[in-house]
Design a protein around this motif. Structure first.
Motif, PDB file in Angstrom:
ATOM      1  N   PRO A 171      50.122  89.627-124.619  1.00  0.00           N
ATOM      2  CA  PRO A 171      51.065  88.863-123.825  1.00  0.00           C
ATOM      3  C   PRO A 171      50.944  87.508-123.611  1.00  0.00           C
ATOM      4  CG  PRO A 171      49.722  90.280-122.445  1.00  0.00           C
ATOM      5  CD  PRO A 171      49.352  90.519-123.772  1.00  0.00           C
ATOM      6  N   MET A 172      51.849  86.782-122.969  1.00  0.00           N
ATOM      7  CA  MET A 172      51.207  85.271-122.364  1.00  0.00           C
ATOM      8  C   MET A 172      50.148  85.509-121.442  1.00  0.00           C
ATOM      9  SD  MET A 172      54.634  83.151-122.051  1.00  0.00           S
ATOM     10  CE  MET A 172      54.017  81.632-121.352  1.00  0.00           C
ATOM     11  N   SER A 223      59.887  88.940-124.007  1.00  0.00           N
ATOM     12  CA  SER A 223      59.834  89.535-122.599  1.00  0.00           C
ATOM     13  C   SER A 223      60.752  90.700-122.441  1.00  0.00           C
ATOM     14  CB  SER A 223      60.267  88.218-121.964  1.00  0.00           C
ATOM     15  OG  SER A 223      61.602  87.790-122.317  1.00  0.00           O
ATOM     16  N   THR A 253      54.996  90.636-121.131  1.00  0.00           N
ATOM     17  CA  THR A 253      55.161  89.128-120.361  1.00  0.00           C
ATOM     18  C   THR A 253      56.636  89.333-119.650  1.00  0.00           C
ATOM     19  OG1 THR A 253      54.362  88.150-122.474  1.00  0.00           O
ATOM     20  CG2 THR A 253      55.538  86.825-120.957  1.00  0.00           C
ATOM     21  N   TYR A 277      57.530  82.353-117.067  1.00  0.00           N
ATOM     22  CA  TYR A 277      57.071  83.696-117.444  1.00  0.00           C
ATOM     23  C   TYR A 277      55.600  84.091-116.650  1.00  0.00           C
ATOM     24  CZ  TYR A 277      59.299  82.624-121.634  1.00  0.00           C
ATOM     25  OH  TYR A 277      60.524  82.501-122.467  1.00  0.00           O
ATOM     26  N   ALA A 298      52.390  87.510-116.530  1.00  0.00           N
ATOM     27  CA  ALA A 298      52.041  88.813-117.202  1.00  0.00           C
ATOM     28  C   ALA A 298      52.370  89.775-116.333  1.00  0.00           C
ATOM     29  CB  ALA A 298      50.454  88.686-117.374  1.00  0.00           C
TER      30      ALA A 298
END
Ligand code: ADP
Length: 185
Positions: free
Chosen positions: A16-17, A120, A155, A173, A175
């Motif tokens: 994820p981000m 997302s 995310t 965004y 996590a």
């Protein structure tokens, strides 16, 4: 034990981000440069978070990159003697890149692709599922869930406008782990 290793492979770094994909990509790029390899770094032109011509991590680490709008432009910039091709934000690159990557790896080039494996909504993102299936080596990184502190594989989008692609960082965004991640209905 002696293991015969031939050159040319596809490595995918996903997660994820905020999981450290860009940091890990930059680390591998730097080590390849230390090994005196010819490295070229590409990123899709639509990701201009911090610097249009650099792979940049959320911790401000960066490495020079060529921003390309599609596969044709990437091929135009690709030098025939390049030994390592690094791609950041690979989820935004188009499907025509797949046979190119396969060809490069088959011809002895080390291809390293970093990208979001899930969007997302927790769904497979762009060409990433194909890259993951075709990879020789996969690194799946985790961030830290901003709600409960557990390991985060997803995310969370904090802004509910626009489509699948909303390029942004911390403000848009965060996590989240599987349990704290919410998909809007
Ligand atoms: P990615 O490319 O996966 O989005 P980056 O390499 O850009 O990740 O950034 C990773 C860095 O982000 C970490 O080293 C840390 O400094 C920072 N960071 C910010 N929020 C988080 C989080 N929730 N979990 C882990 N790292 C975070």
């Amino acid at each position: 034990m002696f293991v015969h290793q031939r050159q040319g492979s596809l490595e995918v770094i996903c997660g994820p981000m905020f999981s450290g994909k860009s940091e890990e990509l930059i680390r591998r790029i730097k080590r390849a440069i230390i090994a005196k390899q010819k490295v070229q770094v590409f990123k899709p032109a639509l990701d201009d978070r911090y610097d249009v011509s650099a792979v940049a991590s959320h911790s401000q680490r960066k490495h020079e990159a060529i921003a390309v709008k599609d596969t044709t432009e990437l091929l135009r910039h690709l030098d025939p003697d390049t030994q390592v091709v690094a791609l950041d934000e690979a989820q935004f690159l188009d499907e025509s890149l797949i046979p190119i990557i396969e060809d490069l790896a088959n011809r002895g080039v080390r291809v390293i692709a970093g990208g979001l494996d899930q969007d997302s909504n927790g769904e497979p993102f762009g060409i990433m599922p194909i890259l993951l299936a075709k990879a020789d080596y996969v690194t799946k990184l985790q961030a830290i869930c901003m709600v409960c502190g557990a390991l985060a594989s997803r995310t969370q989008r904090m802004v509910h406008t626009g489509g699948q692609v909303l390029v942004g960082a911390a403000e848009a965004y965060e996590a989240r782990c599987r349990h704290c991640h919410e998909v809007p209905h």
